[in-house]
Design an enzyme around this catalytic site. Structure first.
Site, PDB file in Angstrom:
ATOM      1  N   CYS A  58      -4.543  -6.746   4.378  1.00  0.00           N
ATOM      2  CA  CYS A  58      -4.336  -8.001   5.102  1.00  0.00           C
ATOM      3  C   CYS A  58      -5.002  -9.230   4.470  1.00  0.00           C
ATOM      4  CB  CYS A  58      -4.798  -7.858   6.546  1.00  0.00           C
ATOM      5  SG  CYS A  58      -4.389  -6.272   7.283  1.00  0.00           S
ATOM      6  N   GLN A  70      -0.693   2.141   1.898  1.00  0.00           N
ATOM      7  CA  GLN A  70      -0.148   1.641   3.154  1.00  0.00           C
ATOM      8  C   GLN A  70       1.153   0.893   2.878  1.00  0.00           C
ATOM      9  OE1 GLN A  70      -3.244  -0.724   5.104  1.00  0.00           O
ATOM     10  NE2 GLN A  70      -3.258   0.789   6.739  1.00  0.00           N
ATOM     11  N   HIS A 122       0.920  -7.693  11.771  1.00  0.00           N
ATOM     12  CA  HIS A 122       0.667  -6.652  10.774  1.00  0.00           C
ATOM     13  C   HIS A 122       1.577  -5.493  11.163  1.00  0.00           C
ATOM     14  CE1 HIS A 122      -3.470  -8.330   9.872  1.00  0.00           C
ATOM     15  NE2 HIS A 122      -3.289  -8.780  11.094  1.00  0.00           N
TER      16      HIS A 122
END
Length: 634
Positions: free
Chosen positions: A332, A379, A509
């Site tokens: 992030c 991820q 997110h």
């Protein structure tokens, strides 16, 4: 006059308070016999609950899934009672129900429990169950509870956490007493079909600084048939263990030189790349822009993001040029810097930015588990920037995307809404409240049911968790959508509004697979290693019957299929035909081609699909078309 609304809308009245069992009896004798628990205003209670206020009422029988939790909870107490009878000095931690099972954490002092001891425990449990002992509830004060459990330090610690005026319930059966909120069955007569499954170590209250207790796992059902079916399923799950299949199918390896850091082998890399390519194509089609951010960034960035304060113990730290850096545990903050590079307008929104980012997290060594719990993983991240009035629509679109992707793999799911943690959160409560309401509104707009998980949100925002159910009926946490109004504030992100003023964007997110590694582990077990053709590392195995007579045509077929980008493996070893065919089956290759005299003469192939005994002979061109269709439909 008390009034109770029943499931069919009818109302049952009572002159005075009565128990759940008495209410069941007043409705019908058969209901009294079948009922195992009662739901009062949608809360599951034991049949001994006193009904002293108007309420909506429904009774649970052995056919209700929620009744299984009550059964297993009672069975956990039966286990503890049996342990206490054999080891009088035993002290007890907690004994909750979990998915398909229950456990109890026990301090046995100097005694050690081994797998062979489970049979003796089961025998003792059955003896107590056959005695049909009443399970009775007693309400006590905190001071009374401290006296009752003065010999058990774990119960004392739990009791001391209660407020002074807390009303505490304890449950007893025979000469055994336990601290517990319940609910429970009325007697042990229901506890006939159970099985103790395994042993493990567990730190008291999950803290490695505390003593390690012995955790005994078990399961229970209302019928022998259900128990037998479940035990059969557990054996099937062992056969599908992704660590075992990963080794047998040459997909990945683990090494003592890097605990929690998996090595991908050539066939595993094919599987991984196919999954990633699928991810890329789907996201480009849905308007995502793809980026890659650095794996290591300065401490100052992690301070701004809040990770340094809230996640420091899980991060790997290093020093470069006398400054502290951290390997990223999340993608992030890097995504924030990419956004800040440019000036953005409301016309750019929603701005969708995706990344397959390698992250590292310092997981405890005891928690590591194949690909399911690792220390570095990729991820499948994306961050979506938008205005606040776009939230509901964009979340709804994301849910549709998740549904499509999971359907490709035959995975069903349910959604859980996780709200603000009680501690370790950033931002204003009012912002959290708006965010949680927006997530709920998006699901409501789609008519999607969901469960609320209070306090389980990320430290920067509430989230939707997608719990997948695989072919073995197991639940996996994979996808997540997290609504964040806090990081845009911390990073001073802005966009130009229609009137020219600068406003703060809202950010989502989201991860769809959760992590590539863990998702592959799930798929290995979901498919039992027999991947659909589009994912299979080897799609076609070519086996000539006779090397001298048939190898030349076999090579020609192999070359043609390879040129068409099918994944082909030849078997030209000097081994028996039956051995080669059995090995191809063991490797779970989707198509086996056997080439003999007939195939050479007619320029055809004879194939057998994995899992089938049927052998089909077709012209080579027809087989190529079959492969294309199989791969295209996924």
């Amino acid at each position: 006059m008390l009034q109770f609304v029943l499931p069919d809308g009818s109302i049952k009245s009572a002159q005075s308070p009565l128990s759940g069992l008495e209410l069941a009896e007043s409705i019908s004798i058969s209901l009294k016999k079948k009922a195992v628990a009662v739901k009062v205003n949608d809360q599951v209670k034991g049949l001994d609950v006193v009904l002293d206020q108007d309420a909506s009422i429904s009774f649970l029988t052995d056919s209700d899934p929620e009744a299984l939790e009550v059964l297993r909870h009672s069975c956990a107490h039966l286990l503890a009672q049996s342990v206490k009878s054999i080891y009088p000095h035993a002290k007890f931690g907690v004994g909750p129900t979990i998915e398909d099972a229950f456990y109890y954490d026990i301090d046995l002092g100097n005694d050690v429990l081994v797998e062979a001891d489970l049979q003796l425990l089961e025998k003792t449990m059955k003896k107590f169950a056959e005695q049909n002992e009443e399970i009775h509830k007693k309400i006590v004060s905190k001071s009374e509870a401290l006296v009752l459990f003065q010999e058990d330090p774990y119960k004392i610690e739990l009791i001391n956490d209660f407020p002074e005026n807390e009303i505490i319930s304890v449950y007893g059966q025979g000469n055994f007493l336990d601290l517990c909120r319940g609910p429970h069955l009325l007697s042990t007569k229901w506890l006939r079909h159970f099985k103790l499954l395994s042993l493990a170590g567990a730190y008291w209250r999950g803290d490695s600084k505390n003593k390690q207790l012995t955790r005994v796992y078990g399961t229970a059902f209302f019928s022998k048939e259900e128990l037998d079916q479940h035990l059969f399923m557990l054996e099937e799950r062992k056969k599908r263990d992704h660590r075992k299949l990963g080794k047998e199918l040459d997909l990945f390896m683990l090494s003592e030189y890097g605990p929690g850091f998996p090595f991908w082998l050539p066939k595993g890399m094919v599987l991984r790349r196919e999954l990633e390519n699928f991810w890329y194509k789907v996201h480009v089609k849905h308007g995502y822009k793809l980026i890659q951010t650095p794996i290591m960034l300065n401490k100052d960035l992690w301070v701004v993001s809040g990770h340094w304060q809230n996640y420091r113990e899980n991060m790997y730290i290093s020093e470069i040029d006398d400054q502290e850096f951290a390997i990223k545990p999340m993608n992030c903050p890097g995504g924030m810097l990419v956004y800040k590079r440019d000036i953005h307008s409301y016309k750019d929104f929603p701005l969708k930015v995706g990344e397959l980012g390698l992250v590292h997290r310092h997981e405890a060594s005891g928690a590591l588990n194949g690909l399911f719990r690792v220390r570095n993983f990729t991820q499948d991240d994306a961050h979506i920037f938008m205005t606040e009035d776009q939230i509901v629509h964009e979340i709804a679109e994301l849910v549709k995307l998740f549904e499509y992707v999971y359907s490709v793999f035959g995975l069903s799911y349910h959604i859980e809404l996780s709200t603000r943690p009680l501690e370790k959160y950033i931002g204003e409560i009012a912002t959290w409240d708006r965010s949680e309401a927006a997530l709920a509104a998006a699901l409501d707009s789609l008519g999607k049911p969901y469960k609320v998980n209070p306090g389980d949100g990320a430290f920067y925002g509430p989230k939707l968790d997608f719990k997948l159910r695989d072919s073995m009926n197991r639940i996996w946490q994979c996808g997540t959508i997290q609504l964040d109004m806090n990081l845009p504030e911390r990073f001073d992100l802005t966009y130009v509004a229609p009137g020219g003023e600068k406003l703060r964007p809202v950010m989502l997110h989201r991860a769809l697979f959760g992590s590539i590694e863990r998702f592959i582990g799930i798929l290995i077990e979901h498919y039992a290693g027999a991947f659909p053709t589009w994912l299979a590392p080897v799609q076609v195995k070519i086996i000539p019957v006779n090397l001298e007579s048939h190898q030349e045509y076999a090579k020609e077929v192999s070359s043609m299929l390879s040129d068409l980008e099918f994944r082909v493996e030849d078997d030209f070893r000097d081994e028996k035909l039956g051995y080669k065919i059995r090995e191809a089956q063991t490797k779970k290759i989707p198509y086996q081609i056997v080439i003999g005299d007939q195939e050479v003469a007619s320029r055809s192939v004879t194939y057998r699909k994995y899992g089938s005994q049927e052998q089909v002979s077709v012209p080579l061109e027809d087989f190529i078309q079959l492969l294309r269709q199989d791969i295209a439909k996924k």
